[in-house]
Design a protein around this motif. Structure first.
Motif, PDB file in Angstrom:
ATOM      1  N   SER A   1     -93.945 -11.726  33.949  1.00 31.87           N
ATOM      2  CA  SER A   1     -92.307 -11.999  33.961  1.00 31.87           C
ATOM      3  C   SER A   1     -91.831 -12.614  33.023  1.00 31.87           C
ATOM      4  CB  SER A   1     -92.419 -12.707  35.446  1.00 31.87           C
ATOM      5  OG  SER A   1     -92.684 -13.737  35.510  1.00 31.87           O
ATOM      6  N   SER A   2     -90.506 -12.725  32.866  1.00 30.75           N
ATOM      7  CA  SER A   2     -89.995 -13.488  32.010  1.00 30.75           C
ATOM      8  C   SER A   2     -89.572 -14.731  32.413  1.00 30.75           C
ATOM      9  CB  SER A   2     -88.510 -12.618  31.630  1.00 30.75           C
ATOM     10  OG  SER A   2     -88.725 -11.584  30.972  1.00 30.75           O
ATOM     11  N   TRP A   3     -89.418 -15.797  31.734  1.00 31.54           N
ATOM     12  CA  TRP A   3     -89.249 -17.167  32.206  1.00 31.54           C
ATOM     13  C   TRP A   3     -88.715 -17.988  31.105  1.00 31.54           C
ATOM     14  CZ3 TRP A   3     -92.286 -20.232  29.076  1.00 31.54           C
ATOM     15  CH2 TRP A   3     -93.484 -19.629  28.570  1.00 31.54           C
ATOM     16  N   ALA A   4     -88.394 -19.246  31.578  1.00 30.30           N
ATOM     17  CA  ALA A   4     -87.936 -20.311  30.521  1.00 30.30           C
ATOM     18  C   ALA A   4     -88.507 -21.684  31.014  1.00 30.30           C
ATOM     19  CB  ALA A   4     -86.287 -20.337  30.598  1.00 30.30           C
ATOM     20  N   GLN A   5     -88.588 -22.569  30.225  1.00 26.85           N
ATOM     21  CA  GLN A   5     -89.197 -23.992  30.603  1.00 26.85           C
ATOM     22  C   GLN A   5     -88.975 -24.830  29.446  1.00 26.85           C
ATOM     23  OE1 GLN A   5     -93.293 -23.284  31.098  1.00 26.85           O
ATOM     24  NE2 GLN A   5     -93.753 -23.670  29.023  1.00 26.85           N
ATOM     25  N   SER A   6     -88.783 -26.144  29.888  1.00 32.01           N
ATOM     26  CA  SER A   6     -88.520 -27.223  28.974  1.00 32.01           C
ATOM     27  C   SER A   6     -90.140 -27.748  28.671  1.00 32.01           C
ATOM     28  CB  SER A   6     -87.954 -28.657  29.758  1.00 32.01           C
ATOM     29  OG  SER A   6     -86.648 -28.064  30.048  1.00 32.01           O
ATOM     30  N   ASN A   7     -90.280 -28.031  27.381  1.00 32.78           N
ATOM     31  CA  ASN A   7     -91.705 -28.373  27.019  1.00 32.78           C
ATOM     32  C   ASN A   7     -91.543 -29.737  26.273  1.00 32.78           C
ATOM     33  OD1 ASN A   7     -90.740 -27.136  24.662  1.00 32.78           O
ATOM     34  ND2 ASN A   7     -92.262 -25.622  24.507  1.00 32.78           N
TER      35      ASN A   7
ATOM     36  N   LEU B   1     -90.445 -13.526  27.370  1.00 39.47           N
ATOM     37  CA  LEU B   1     -89.802 -12.064  27.588  1.00 39.47           C
ATOM     38  C   LEU B   1     -90.745 -11.105  27.810  1.00 39.47           C
ATOM     39  CD1 LEU B   1     -87.913 -13.700  25.293  1.00 39.47           C
ATOM     40  CD2 LEU B   1     -86.549 -11.743  25.387  1.00 39.47           C
ATOM     41  N   ALA B   2     -90.706 -10.468  29.116  1.00 36.51           N
ATOM     42  CA  ALA B   2     -91.516  -9.323  29.491  1.00 36.51           C
ATOM     43  C   ALA B   2     -91.404  -8.254  28.948  1.00 36.51           C
ATOM     44  CB  ALA B   2     -91.588  -9.101  31.040  1.00 36.51           C
ATOM     45  N   GLY B   3     -92.475  -7.733  28.193  1.00 39.35           N
ATOM     46  CA  GLY B   3     -92.421  -6.407  27.593  1.00 39.35           C
ATOM     47  C   GLY B   3     -92.207  -5.194  28.269  1.00 39.35           C
ATOM     48  N   ASP B   4     -91.682  -4.117  28.106  1.00 41.85           N
ATOM     49  CA  ASP B   4     -91.512  -2.853  29.037  1.00 41.85           C
ATOM     50  C   ASP B   4     -92.265  -1.715  28.249  1.00 41.85           C
ATOM     51  OD1 ASP B   4     -89.669  -2.371  26.931  1.00 41.85           O
ATOM     52  OD2 ASP B   4     -87.886  -2.615  28.424  1.00 41.85           O
ATOM     53  N   GLY B   5     -92.967  -1.651  27.104  1.00 45.39           N
ATOM     54  CA  GLY B   5     -93.564  -0.688  26.433  1.00 45.39           C
ATOM     55  C   GLY B   5     -92.424   0.114  25.628  1.00 45.39           C
ATOM     56  N   SER B   6     -91.232  -0.400  25.486  1.00 44.21           N
ATOM     57  CA  SER B   6     -90.287   0.314  24.570  1.00 44.21           C
ATOM     58  C   SER B   6     -90.442  -0.088  23.375  1.00 44.21           C
ATOM     59  CB  SER B   6     -88.724   0.106  25.097  1.00 44.21           C
ATOM     60  OG  SER B   6     -88.410  -1.208  24.859  1.00 44.21           O
ATOM     61  N   LYS B   7     -89.659   0.227  22.215  1.00 49.73           N
ATOM     62  CA  LYS B   7     -89.601  -0.350  20.956  1.00 49.73           C
ATOM     63  C   LYS B   7     -88.585  -1.405  20.528  1.00 49.73           C
ATOM     64  CE  LYS B   7     -92.306   3.150  18.478  1.00 49.73           C
ATOM     65  NZ  LYS B   7     -93.523   2.680  18.657  1.00 49.73           N
ATOM     66  N   SER B   8     -87.900  -1.859  21.977  1.00 54.17           N
ATOM     67  CA  SER B   8     -86.876  -3.058  21.651  1.00 54.17           C
ATOM     68  C   SER B   8     -87.143  -3.961  21.207  1.00 54.17           C
ATOM     69  CB  SER B   8     -86.268  -2.911  23.036  1.00 54.17           C
ATOM     70  OG  SER B   8     -85.619  -2.161  23.706  1.00 54.17           O
TER      71      SER B   8
ATOM     72  N   PRO C   1     -86.251 -14.452  17.210  1.00 53.54           N
ATOM     73  CA  PRO C   1     -86.838 -13.418  17.377  1.00 53.54           C
ATOM     74  C   PRO C   1     -88.107 -13.764  18.254  1.00 53.54           C
ATOM     75  CG  PRO C   1     -87.224 -14.200  15.051  1.00 53.54           C
ATOM     76  CD  PRO C   1     -86.180 -15.127  15.778  1.00 53.54           C
ATOM     77  N   ALA C   2     -88.324 -12.753  19.224  1.00 58.99           N
ATOM     78  CA  ALA C   2     -89.373 -12.918  20.107  1.00 58.99           C
ATOM     79  C   ALA C   2     -90.650 -11.665  20.112  1.00 58.99           C
ATOM     80  CB  ALA C   2     -89.138 -13.242  21.520  1.00 58.99           C
ATOM     81  N   GLY C   3     -90.338 -10.865  19.088  1.00 59.57           N
ATOM     82  CA  GLY C   3     -91.307  -9.804  18.973  1.00 59.57           C
ATOM     83  C   GLY C   3     -90.792  -8.613  19.643  1.00 59.57           C
ATOM     84  N   SER C   4     -91.556  -7.573  19.731  1.00 56.39           N
ATOM     85  CA  SER C   4     -91.435  -6.265  20.287  1.00 56.39           C
ATOM     86  C   SER C   4     -91.617  -6.105  21.715  1.00 56.39           C
ATOM     87  CB  SER C   4     -92.152  -5.272  19.456  1.00 56.39           C
ATOM     88  OG  SER C   4     -91.646  -3.826  20.109  1.00 56.39           O
ATOM     89  N   ALA C   5     -90.819  -5.406  22.593  1.00 55.82           N
ATOM     90  CA  ALA C   5     -91.044  -5.040  23.857  1.00 55.82           C
ATOM     91  C   ALA C   5     -92.344  -4.003  24.200  1.00 55.82           C
ATOM     92  CB  ALA C   5     -89.832  -4.613  24.462  1.00 55.82           C
ATOM     93  N   GLU C   6     -92.463  -3.415  23.067  1.00 55.46           N
ATOM     94  CA  GLU C   6     -93.971  -2.493  23.076  1.00 55.46           C
ATOM     95  C   GLU C   6     -95.082  -3.313  23.527  1.00 55.46           C
ATOM     96  OE1 GLU C   6     -95.036  -0.418  19.674  1.00 55.46           O
ATOM     97  OE2 GLU C   6     -93.845  -1.781  18.548  1.00 55.46           O
TER      98      GLU C   6
ATOM     99  N   THR D   1     -96.958  -6.685  25.755  1.00 54.52           N
ATOM    100  CA  THR D   1     -96.908  -7.334  26.998  1.00 54.52           C
ATOM    101  C   THR D   1     -95.761  -8.287  27.375  1.00 54.52           C
ATOM    102  OG1 THR D   1     -99.166  -6.789  27.549  1.00 54.52           O
ATOM    103  CG2 THR D   1     -98.239  -8.125  29.104  1.00 54.52           C
ATOM    104  N   TRP D   2     -95.799  -9.209  26.405  1.00 49.64           N
ATOM    105  CA  TRP D   2     -94.606 -10.148  26.301  1.00 49.64           C
ATOM    106  C   TRP D   2     -94.620 -10.721  24.819  1.00 49.64           C
ATOM    107  CZ3 TRP D   2     -96.903 -14.692  24.448  1.00 49.64           C
ATOM    108  CH2 TRP D   2     -98.344 -14.714  24.455  1.00 49.64           C
ATOM    109  N   GLY D   3     -93.414 -11.481  24.810  1.00 49.40           N
ATOM    110  CA  GLY D   3     -93.248 -12.258  23.424  1.00 49.40           C
ATOM    111  C   GLY D   3     -92.659 -13.755  24.031  1.00 49.40           C
TER     112      GLY D   3
END
Length: 140
Positions: free
Chosen positions: A31-37, A50-57, A86-91, A93-95
């Motif tokens: 799943s997608s999430w946000a946290q303070s670190n 951010l959860a990937g969805d297998g697309s090239k987004s 930038p957090a990568g590609s949705a193709e 599992t996650w970024g």
């Protein structure tokens, strides 16, 4: 608002992972999430996945630092919003991506802080989500 607001300047130090982090093949969808670190009198750090969805987004995220004012959550004074990270590609599992804000807490004051993360999938599947980190308390 004199001394009741925090002054902040964004630090261009992106947290561990420096942008994109991708799961190895075979990982389950997450799943997608946000946290303070990071939460100190001089820094507020936030990270989002951010959860990937297998697309090239393309995946990206930007963060806004906030404090709990007597009137509710308010953006910090100064550069309260990071650039899009930038957090990568949705193709995959996650970024992930992160940002650290430099803050200055006036002596003798205490504040509750949080970050709001705007998550964006752009390209094949365009969509956005907003996630809020947990709060942390800094100062006297």
């Amino acid at each position: 608002m004199a001394r009741r607001t925090l002054t902040l300047t964004a630090i261009c130090a992106v947290l561990v992972g420096a942008g994109a982090a991708h799961a190895a093949t075979g990982d389950q969808i997450t799943s997608s999430w946000a946290q303070s670190n990071v939460c100190s009198a001089t820094q507020l750090g936030a990270r989002a996945q951010l959860a990937g969805d297998g697309s090239k987004s393309d995946l990206s995220v930007r963060f806004t630092a906030q404090w709990l004012s007597p009137n509710g959550w308010t953006n910090l004074q100064g550069a309260a919003t990071s650039p899009w990270q930038p957090a990568g590609s949705a193709e995959f599992t996650w970024g992930q991506a992160g940002w650290t804000f430099s803050i200055s807490v006036p002596p003798g004051h205490q504040y509750q802080l949080r970050a709001v993360a705007e998550l964006r999938w752009s390209g094949e599947t365009s969509r956005t989500e907003t996630h809020t980190t947990g709060t942390c308390t800094i100062g006297a």
